[in-house]
Write a protein that holds these residues in place. Sequence first.
Motif, short mmCIF file in Angstrom:
data_model
loop_
_atom_site.label_atom_id
_atom_site.label_comp_id
_atom_site.label_asym_id
_atom_site.label_seq_id
_atom_site.Cartn_x
_atom_site.Cartn_y
_atom_site.Cartn_z
N TRP A 22 22.02 7.78 0.43
CA TRP A 22 20.71 7.73 -0.06
C TRP A 22 19.96 8.73 0.87
O TRP A 22 19.86 8.40 1.99
N ASP A 49 12.23 0.38 0.96
CA ASP A 49 11.07 0.11 0.30
C ASP A 49 11.38 -0.19 -1.09
O ASP A 49 10.49 -0.79 -1.79
N ILE A 50 12.65 -0.32 -1.58
CA ILE A 50 12.82 -0.49 -2.95
C ILE A 50 14.06 -1.63 -3.22
O ILE A 50 14.76 -1.53 -4.07
N VAL A 75 12.09 8.80 -1.33
CA VAL A 75 11.77 7.28 -1.33
C VAL A 75 12.56 6.57 -0.23
O VAL A 75 14.02 6.56 -0.41
N ILE A 124 17.40 1.89 -9.44
CA ILE A 124 17.06 3.02 -8.62
C ILE A 124 16.46 4.37 -9.34
O ILE A 124 16.00 5.24 -9.01
N LYS A 138 15.29 -3.32 -6.60
CA LYS A 138 15.09 -2.54 -7.77
C LYS A 138 15.99 -1.59 -8.22
O LYS A 138 16.79 -1.04 -7.44
N GLU A 181 14.06 5.51 -11.09
CA GLU A 181 12.60 6.16 -11.05
C GLU A 181 12.31 6.38 -9.56
O GLU A 181 11.55 7.39 -9.18
N TYR A 182 13.49 6.15 -8.60
CA TYR A 182 13.15 6.60 -7.21
C TYR A 182 14.14 7.50 -6.58
O TYR A 182 13.94 8.03 -5.58
N TRP A 229 16.28 10.61 2.22
CA TRP A 229 15.00 10.39 2.44
C TRP A 229 14.70 10.88 3.86
O TRP A 229 15.44 11.16 4.52
#
Length: 401
Positions: free
Chosen positions: A217, A169-170, A165, A175, A173, A177-178, A219
């Motif tokens: 992070w 995009d988040i 992810v 983290i 939020k 569940e991502y 991605w």
Amino acid sequence: MKYIVVLGDGMADEPIKELDNKTPLMVADTPQMDLLAKKSELGLAYTIPEGMKPGSDTANLAVLGYNPRIYYSGRSPLEALSIGVDLKPTDIAIRCNIVSLSDDDKPYEEKTILDHSSGEISTKDAAVLIDAVRKELENDLYKFYVGTSYRHLTIWDQGEVIDLVPPHDILGKVIGEYLPEDNALKELMKKSYDILNNHPINIERKEKGLNVANSIWFWGAGTRPALTSFEEKNHKRGAMISAVDLLKGIAVGAKMKVIEVPGADGTLHTNYEGKAMAAVKVLLEDDYDFVYIHVEAPDEMGHQGNVANKIKAIEFLDQRVIKLVYEAMKKSGVDFRLLVMPDHPTPIWCRTHTSDPVPYILYDSTKEQDNQWMYNEVEAKATGYVVDKGYEMVNKLFDNQ
């Protein structure tokens, strides 16, 4: 004939209540783009193929004339080309952002992502932090490479392309569940927080009231790309001007000239004039046929949700890049065609990319038009001109339709 693209990353938007339901493009003072709109073809282009994610990778590939369905193999491999990492067939390249997570006593999974860019951290400070991560976490399977600002790279030997992810995009939020489903990648991210949160650089950032850069992070995983040479494909010698490794990587893969501009850093305060003058030089003095000027700032301001600075970024692009290029080319007496457009929208309300069509201006110094359009999303739609396949924009620019 010379050919120019000025790409305002993420410049398009949606109506914003506090702007009287206008977009930043509608509110911004952009006399140069409005002048061009009156002399040009104005319309909308779909740069994101249906079903594909609206990333700067797919969108800029499209604007450069590469059908993302054919050429796209992931974002990070393109950045690896820019950094100079030669990917093996068994390598997976992964984007490694340095992000800001909430600095609290909650378990890692319960932390909130506050900033995907760690306050647009400098490359100098980010390099120190990535080096700290490298010393603790690098092994035969995972290698870490420094990129630009918050954007860095991890190479996963014998890895696999998995869904990861994007942090932008988040924003805001929790983290949990991502996080990656791959346990090894998840553990690397968790351990990076322990390494970085109380690093001296972040202690200093806290004291200054800056966002801490306290976690990596992952991605954007992908495999080695295979792009056709831009010159072979279009019979034009092309050059790229950008502060962003992604765009430089696309250029390296396409065998375009990459021009480094001092002070170009992908932020609101990048060296706009330096980019403009470098473009003019490569066209008029170095005799290249095509130059692509990429400006990241509108996208960054969109991700930050900063309306005022997004407007400012658009105005800087208008006066400090487009105006300078246009006037220099006019003064030279050399015929040129100029395409101005975003790659995708980055609306303030969602602080991430969308797949909506973007407004474009296509100007030809030999065929100036006479109309009353202004450059923005609403008037571009009203013209009725629509390019359904964004990767055909280059053909329009080169008048190869």
